[in-house]
Design a protein around this motif. Structure first.
Motif, PDB file in Angstrom:
ATOM      1  N   PRO A  38       0.835  -1.203   0.000  1.00  0.00           N
ATOM      2  CA  PRO A  38       0.000   0.000   0.000  1.00  0.00           C
ATOM      3  C   PRO A  38       0.868   1.250   0.000  1.00  0.00           C
ATOM      4  O   PRO A  38       1.996   1.231   0.501  1.00  0.00           O
ATOM      5  N   LEU A  40       3.024   4.405   0.704  1.00  0.00           N
ATOM      6  CA  LEU A  40       3.610   4.972   1.917  1.00  0.00           C
ATOM      7  C   LEU A  40       2.911   6.277   2.270  1.00  0.00           C
ATOM      8  O   LEU A  40       2.713   6.592   3.440  1.00  0.00           O
ATOM      9  N   ALA A  41       2.563   7.042   1.233  1.00  0.00           N
ATOM     10  CA  ALA A  41       1.846   8.306   1.435  1.00  0.00           C
ATOM     11  C   ALA A  41       1.238   8.748   0.113  1.00  0.00           C
ATOM     12  O   ALA A  41       1.811   8.507  -0.953  1.00  0.00           O
ATOM     13  N   SER A  75      -1.160   8.745   5.035  1.00  0.00           N
ATOM     14  CA  SER A  75       0.128   8.067   5.107  1.00  0.00           C
ATOM     15  C   SER A  75       0.128   6.985   6.170  1.00  0.00           C
ATOM     16  O   SER A  75      -0.648   7.026   7.130  1.00  0.00           O
ATOM     17  N   GLN A  76       1.035   6.010   5.977  1.00  0.00           N
ATOM     18  CA  GLN A  76       1.264   5.016   7.019  1.00  0.00           C
ATOM     19  C   GLN A  76       1.914   5.647   8.249  1.00  0.00           C
ATOM     20  O   GLN A  76       1.865   5.079   9.337  1.00  0.00           O
ATOM     21  N   ASP A  77       2.518   6.820   8.060  1.00  0.00           N
ATOM     22  CA  ASP A  77       3.119   7.573   9.167  1.00  0.00           C
ATOM     23  C   ASP A  77       2.142   8.673   9.593  1.00  0.00           C
ATOM     24  O   ASP A  77       1.940   9.643   8.861  1.00  0.00           O
TER      25      ASP A  77
END
Length: 201
Positions: A38, A40-41, A75-77
């Motif tokens: 998926p 990252l962003a 995002s994942q972050d």
């Protein structure tokens, strides 16, 4: 995202990575597989360009600036809420075409940075253009090694054609998006050397 959009996105990613990493080997007959996690962003927002002196119909050297503010990121972050960049330089340009270079220095809302190098220069049509894709890679910083897909358009301006003929076009703007993908590429098999010829008795 619909199933059709996901399939098309996967196909574009595979094609871009193949051309970017194997430019001398690309052909209609060859196949290439890439496994993409998926994103990252994915970020969306606006970009704005200024030109000094204003652009005319025929190419001339101008000083340009481009400011991008992608103020919505998924995002994942979770610390990455937005990303921005500033770009400027001198280049020959006209109302029909300007090349903005092939490197962007991104600053994330977390304070982290990323340097993106694109396969080819970012090109805009200041009079207006539909969404144009550019492919690149994060060379240093946040998401280093990730593939970047940039999509940008320029919104048509009814006064722009007249400005190109008179005082010069000094401003253009549009919407833009960036997607960051971490790809896992298959390792190609090692070539098997041909057998050594058997000497004749």
């Amino acid at each position: 995202m619909s199933r059709v959009s996901r399939v098309l996105s996967s196909q574009l990613v595979c094609l871009a990575v193949f051309a970017f990493t194997h430019p001398a080997l690309a052909s209609e007959e060859e196949e290439f597989d890439a496994l993409a996690a998926p994103p990252l962003a994915t970020c969306v927002g606006a970009h704005r360009q200024t030109y000094t002196p204003g652009l005319r119909l025929f190419p001339a050297t101008v000083h340009f600036t481009e400011d991008g503010t992608l103020n919505t990121c998924v995002s994942q972050d979770p610390t990455l809420g937005s990303v921005s960049y500033h770009l400027e330089g001198d280049a020959p340009a006209s109302c029909a075409l300007i090349s903005l270079g092939n490197r962007l220095n991104l600053t994330w809302s977390s304070g982290e940075t990323s340097v993106v190098e694109f396969v080819s220069p970012l090109v805009l049509s200041p009079l207006g253009q539909a969404g144009t894709k550019s492919y690149g890679r994060v060379v240093t910083g946040k998401f280093a090694g990730a593939l970047v897909i940039n999509v940008a358009d320029v919104q048509p301006n009814a006064q722009a054609p007249l400005a190109c003929l008179t005082t010069g076009l000094a401003l253009s703007m549009g919407v833009t998006s960036m997607t960051f993908l971490q790809l896992t590429l298959p390792i190609p098999p090692l070539p098997i050397p041909p057998p050594s010829p058997i000497p004749a008795p």
